[in-house]
Design a protein around this motif. Structure first.
Motif, short mmCIF file in Angstrom:
data_model
loop_
_atom_site.label_atom_id
_atom_site.label_comp_id
_atom_site.label_asym_id
_atom_site.label_seq_id
_atom_site.Cartn_x
_atom_site.Cartn_y
_atom_site.Cartn_z
N ALA A 6 0.83 -1.21 0.00
CA ALA A 6 0.00 0.00 0.00
C ALA A 6 0.86 1.25 0.00
O ALA A 6 0.58 2.22 -0.72
N ARG A 7 1.92 1.26 0.79
CA ARG A 7 2.80 2.43 0.84
C ARG A 7 3.49 2.66 -0.51
O ARG A 7 3.57 3.80 -0.98
N ALA A 8 3.99 1.58 -1.11
CA ALA A 8 4.70 1.73 -2.38
C ALA A 8 3.76 2.18 -3.49
O ALA A 8 4.10 3.08 -4.28
N VAL A 9 2.57 1.57 -3.57
CA VAL A 9 1.61 1.95 -4.62
C VAL A 9 1.12 3.38 -4.40
O VAL A 9 0.91 4.13 -5.36
N ARG A 10 0.92 3.76 -3.15
CA ARG A 10 0.48 5.13 -2.84
C ARG A 10 1.50 6.14 -3.36
O ARG A 10 1.14 7.16 -3.97
N ALA A 11 2.79 5.87 -3.10
CA ALA A 11 3.83 6.80 -3.56
C ALA A 11 3.87 6.88 -5.08
O ALA A 11 4.00 7.98 -5.66
N GLN A 12 3.74 5.75 -5.77
CA GLN A 12 3.75 5.75 -7.23
C GLN A 12 2.53 6.48 -7.78
O GLN A 12 2.63 7.23 -8.76
N ALA A 72 -2.97 2.55 -13.35
CA ALA A 72 -2.52 1.17 -13.16
C ALA A 72 -1.72 0.64 -14.35
O ALA A 72 -0.67 -0.01 -14.13
N PRO A 73 -2.14 0.85 -15.60
CA PRO A 73 -1.32 0.34 -16.72
C PRO A 73 0.10 0.89 -16.75
O PRO A 73 1.02 0.21 -17.20
N ASN A 74 0.29 2.11 -16.28
CA ASN A 74 1.64 2.69 -16.24
C ASN A 74 2.48 2.11 -15.10
O ASN A 74 3.68 2.39 -15.02
N MET A 75 1.85 1.32 -14.23
CA MET A 75 2.56 0.67 -13.13
C MET A 75 2.54 -0.84 -13.28
O MET A 75 2.88 -1.56 -12.34
N ALA A 76 2.12 -1.34 -14.45
CA ALA A 76 1.91 -2.77 -14.63
C ALA A 76 3.16 -3.59 -14.33
O ALA A 76 3.12 -4.61 -13.63
N SER A 77 4.29 -3.16 -14.87
CA SER A 77 5.53 -3.90 -14.64
C SER A 77 5.90 -3.90 -13.16
O SER A 77 6.32 -4.93 -12.61
N TYR A 78 5.73 -2.76 -12.51
CA TYR A 78 6.05 -2.66 -11.08
C TYR A 78 5.12 -3.54 -10.25
O TYR A 78 5.56 -4.23 -9.32
N LEU A 79 3.83 -3.55 -10.60
CA LEU A 79 2.85 -4.35 -9.84
C LEU A 79 3.13 -5.84 -10.01
O LEU A 79 2.95 -6.62 -9.08
N PHE A 80 3.58 -6.24 -11.19
CA PHE A 80 3.91 -7.64 -11.42
C PHE A 80 5.11 -8.06 -10.57
O PHE A 80 5.12 -9.15 -9.98
N MET A 81 6.09 -7.20 -10.46
CA MET A 81 7.24 -7.48 -9.62
C MET A 81 6.85 -7.53 -8.15
O MET A 81 7.36 -8.34 -7.38
N VAL A 82 5.91 -6.68 -7.75
CA VAL A 82 5.41 -6.70 -6.38
C VAL A 82 4.77 -8.04 -6.06
O VAL A 82 4.97 -8.61 -4.98
N PHE A 83 3.97 -8.57 -7.00
CA PHE A 83 3.32 -9.85 -6.76
C PHE A 83 4.34 -10.97 -6.59
O PHE A 83 4.18 -11.86 -5.74
N ILE A 84 5.41 -10.95 -7.39
CA ILE A 84 6.44 -11.99 -7.26
C ILE A 84 7.09 -11.91 -5.88
O ILE A 84 7.35 -12.94 -5.23
N LEU A 85 7.37 -10.70 -5.41
CA LEU A 85 7.94 -10.55 -4.07
C LEU A 85 6.97 -11.03 -3.00
O LEU A 85 7.37 -11.68 -2.03
N LEU A 86 5.68 -10.74 -3.18
CA LEU A 86 4.67 -11.22 -2.22
C LEU A 86 4.59 -12.74 -2.25
O LEU A 86 4.43 -13.38 -1.20
N PHE A 87 4.67 -13.31 -3.42
CA PHE A 87 4.62 -14.77 -3.57
C PHE A 87 5.77 -15.41 -2.79
O PHE A 87 5.55 -16.31 -1.97
N GLY A 88 7.00 -14.96 -3.06
CA GLY A 88 8.14 -15.53 -2.36
C GLY A 88 8.11 -15.27 -0.87
O GLY A 88 8.43 -16.16 -0.07
N GLY A 89 7.71 -14.06 -0.47
CA GLY A 89 7.61 -13.75 0.95
C GLY A 89 6.58 -14.59 1.66
O GLY A 89 6.78 -15.02 2.81
N SER A 90 5.46 -14.88 1.00
CA SER A 90 4.41 -15.71 1.60
C SER A 90 4.87 -17.15 1.79
O SER A 90 4.57 -17.78 2.81
N VAL A 91 5.59 -17.68 0.80
CA VAL A 91 6.13 -19.03 0.92
C VAL A 91 7.09 -19.12 2.11
O VAL A 91 7.03 -20.06 2.93
N LEU A 92 7.97 -18.13 2.23
CA LEU A 92 8.93 -18.13 3.33
C LEU A 92 8.24 -17.91 4.68
O LEU A 92 8.59 -18.56 5.68
N PHE A 93 7.24 -17.03 4.72
CA PHE A 93 6.50 -16.76 5.94
C PHE A 93 5.75 -18.01 6.39
O PHE A 93 5.74 -18.36 7.58
#
Length: 303
Positions: free
Chosen positions: A177-183, A212-233
């Motif tokens: 939320a913080r990162a998307v808010r800043a963008q 949102a379309p101008n942040m598509a690449s960033y949002l996709f990278m965010v999901f990958i980080l969330l995916f990996g973080g959730s597996v580790l958590f």
């Protein structure tokens, strides 16, 4: 000098913009296929995902069944050996991959949706609504997650993988939320957003079609980080005893191996596969994220 086709495209309203977008996507795809970090990480993730989806179809339905001799090492009959109770470690591993990927995907998706929703609204609207949502984000960010999970574990006698994914997703979104808010705050003052606002477009359409379309690449990278973080958590919660009481995952395999002294007994085949599986999946996801950063950032692209 421009070609006749380019001049025709520029003369038709909207065609030049569409052509530019298509060209940018083709360029990104070209560099994505050439990026060894992205391709290698994706190959590892797909390998484990395919194993988790296909292999359980050819093994016993219940990975916790007692099917063989106790504490036997890897063999032709039991590829990853058996546990101290005679359970097939390979069967547990492939079923555990399913549980691990489910938690990572569902928790990452839930956290991403919540974080993006709050970040978009707060960043675009601003004012009092932004302050309220930002305060709510800070409260969730400051919550002692382990203490909350202990309370939940005390009241939920039976917990499954779905509940674990829900809990992780509900506590993993504040940084998104913080990162998307800043963008969003940096994009809301752009000319194309002002033009959409002046044309009378509603807020939802401006966010979904302009920002949102101008942040598509960033949002996709965010999901990958969330995916990996959730597996580790999830693996961490399983290891300390706050994971599911039903089902199987790689983290639960590690906990069971430690609980029943597999290390002291020299039963390396019980804890090495799940440990390597978690490490490989999370590591591959983060390597993919580095590769995507190189693809989407022209200054970091490999020539």
């Amino acid at each position: 000098m421009s070609t006749p086709d380019e001049r025709k495209a520029a003369a038709v309203p909207g065609v030049g913009a569409v052509s530019t977008v298509v060209s940018a996507r083709r360029e990104s795809l070209y560099f994505a296929l050439r990026n060894r970090k992205l391709v290698g990480g994706l190959a590892v993730v797909l390998l484990f995902l395919g194993t988790g989806l296909i292999a359980p179809l050819f093994t016993a339905a219940n990975p916790l069944d007692y099917v063989g001799p106790r504490g036997e090492g890897p063999s032709a009959d039991y590829w990853f050996g058996t546990t101290i109770f005679g359970q097939d470690v390979f069967n547990q591993f492939v079923h555990g991959l399913r549980g691990t990927f489910f938690v990572g995907f569902f928790a990452g998706l839930l956290a991403g949706v919540i974080g993006m929703l709050i970040g978009f609204v707060a960043g675009y609207r601003g004012g009092m609504l932004d302050e309220i949502l930002n305060m709510f984000t800070n409260i969730v960010l400051a919550l002692p997650v382990l203490a909350v999970l202990l309370i939940i574990a005390a009241y939920l006698e039976v917990r499954d993988i779905q509940v674990q994914a829900l809990i992780i997703g509900l506590f993993s979104w504040p940084w998104v939320a913080r990162a998307v808010r800043a963008q969003t705050m940096s994009l809301r003052s752009r000319d194309f957003v002002d033009l959409a606002r002046l044309s009378g477009a509603p807020v939802r359409r401006i966010i979904l079609r302009e920002i949102a379309p101008n942040m598509a690449s960033y949002l996709f990278m965010v999901f990958i980080l969330l995916f990996g973080g959730s597996v580790l958590f999830a693996a961490t919660l399983d290891f300390i005893g706050l994971g599911p009481t039903e089902g199987i995952s790689l983290g639960l395999m590690l906990r069971n191996a430690v609980t029943w002294t597999a290390l002291q007994l020299g039963m390396w085949w019980w804890f090495v596969p799940p440990g390597l599986g978690i490490t490989a999946i999370v590591g591959a996801l983060y390597i993919m994220n580095v590769g995507l950063d190189e693809v989407f950032n022209p200054r970091l692209r490999e020539t």
